[in-house]
Design a protein around this motif. Sequence first.
Motif, PDB file in Angstrom:
ATOM      1  N   GLN A  55       0.823  -1.201   0.000  1.00 26.95           N
ATOM      2  CA  GLN A  55       0.000   0.000   0.000  1.00 26.95           C
ATOM      3  C   GLN A  55       0.863   1.260   0.000  1.00 26.95           C
ATOM      4  O   GLN A  55       0.596   2.209  -0.740  1.00 26.95           O
ATOM      5  CB  GLN A  55      -0.931   0.012   1.204  1.00 26.95           C
ATOM      6  N   THR A  56       1.914   1.256   0.798  1.00 21.08           N
ATOM      7  CA  THR A  56       2.814   2.408   0.848  1.00 21.08           C
ATOM      8  C   THR A  56       3.487   2.628  -0.501  1.00 21.08           C
ATOM      9  O   THR A  56       3.575   3.765  -0.986  1.00 21.08           O
ATOM     10  CB  THR A  56       3.877   2.202   1.938  1.00 21.08           C
ATOM     11  N   ARG A  57       3.958   1.536  -1.109  1.00 17.82           N
ATOM     12  CA  ARG A  57       4.606   1.656  -2.420  1.00 17.82           C
ATOM     13  C   ARG A  57       3.632   2.176  -3.464  1.00 17.82           C
ATOM     14  O   ARG A  57       3.986   3.010  -4.306  1.00 17.82           O
ATOM     15  CB  ARG A  57       5.169   0.305  -2.851  1.00 17.82           C
ATOM     16  N   ASN A  64       5.572  -0.550 -10.295  1.00 17.23           N
ATOM     17  CA  ASN A  64       5.607  -2.013 -10.249  1.00 17.23           C
ATOM     18  C   ASN A  64       4.501  -2.601  -9.375  1.00 17.23           C
ATOM     19  O   ASN A  64       4.351  -3.821  -9.311  1.00 17.23           O
ATOM     20  CB  ASN A  64       6.960  -2.497  -9.723  1.00 17.23           C
ATOM     21  N   VAL A  65       3.733  -1.749  -8.706  1.00 20.35           N
ATOM     22  CA  VAL A  65       2.658  -2.215  -7.827  1.00 20.35           C
ATOM     23  C   VAL A  65       1.338  -1.709  -8.379  1.00 20.35           C
ATOM     24  O   VAL A  65       1.132  -0.511  -8.542  1.00 20.35           O
ATOM     25  CB  VAL A  65       2.863  -1.686  -6.388  1.00 20.35           C
ATOM     26  N   SER A  66       0.430  -2.653  -8.644  1.00 25.50           N
ATOM     27  CA  SER A  66      -0.878  -2.262  -9.158  1.00 25.50           C
ATOM     28  C   SER A  66      -1.897  -2.244  -8.022  1.00 25.50           C
ATOM     29  O   SER A  66      -1.674  -2.809  -6.948  1.00 25.50           O
ATOM     30  CB  SER A  66      -1.340  -3.236 -10.247  1.00 25.50           C
ATOM     31  N   LEU A  67      -3.002  -1.608  -8.280  1.00 23.76           N
ATOM     32  CA  LEU A  67      -4.067  -1.531  -7.288  1.00 23.76           C
ATOM     33  C   LEU A  67      -4.593  -2.928  -6.955  1.00 23.76           C
ATOM     34  O   LEU A  67      -4.905  -3.217  -5.798  1.00 23.76           O
ATOM     35  CB  LEU A  67      -5.198  -0.633  -7.798  1.00 23.76           C
ATOM     36  N   MET A  71      -4.986  -4.656  -3.264  1.00 21.41           N
ATOM     37  CA  MET A  71      -6.264  -5.148  -2.763  1.00 21.41           C
ATOM     38  C   MET A  71      -6.212  -6.646  -2.435  1.00 21.41           C
ATOM     39  O   MET A  71      -6.779  -7.077  -1.434  1.00 21.41           O
ATOM     40  CB  MET A  71      -7.378  -4.867  -3.780  1.00 21.41           C
ATOM     41  N   ILE A  72      -5.520  -7.410  -3.237  1.00 20.38           N
ATOM     42  CA  ILE A  72      -5.395  -8.844  -2.969  1.00 20.38           C
ATOM     43  C   ILE A  72      -4.606  -9.067  -1.687  1.00 20.38           C
ATOM     44  O   ILE A  72      -4.994  -9.873  -0.832  1.00 20.38           O
ATOM     45  CB  ILE A  72      -4.754  -9.568  -4.174  1.00 20.38           C
TER      46      ILE A  72
END
Length: 103
Positions: A55-57, A64-67, A71-72
């Motif tokens: 979440q922070t990233r 490189n981090v998707s929503l 959420m998963i």
Amino acid sequence: MNIGGIQGDMQAMMLEAANTKPAATGHSVSSEFGDMLAKAIQNVNGLQKTSGDLQTRFDRGDENVSLSDVMIARNKSSVAFEATIQVRNKLVEAYKELMNMPV
């Protein structure tokens, strides 16, 4: 960790518990249960840390981090935490029943 993984872990623990020979004093059985419980709590803690890190990233704009990843991870940690709360509630309930038994 997915739900199938949790179910597999639980089945493995069940088989291990069925194959364990009863100890004369019960000391080793209780320490094994304590170790298993500690590992489970550490696993839940790890899931929550991973969720928070993702979440922070994501909040900082990491490409490189998707929503959906966030959420998963959050849902996994939530399910694991709720399961831990239910186990705690059952242990407290069992303790209360034991304490109310006449000696």
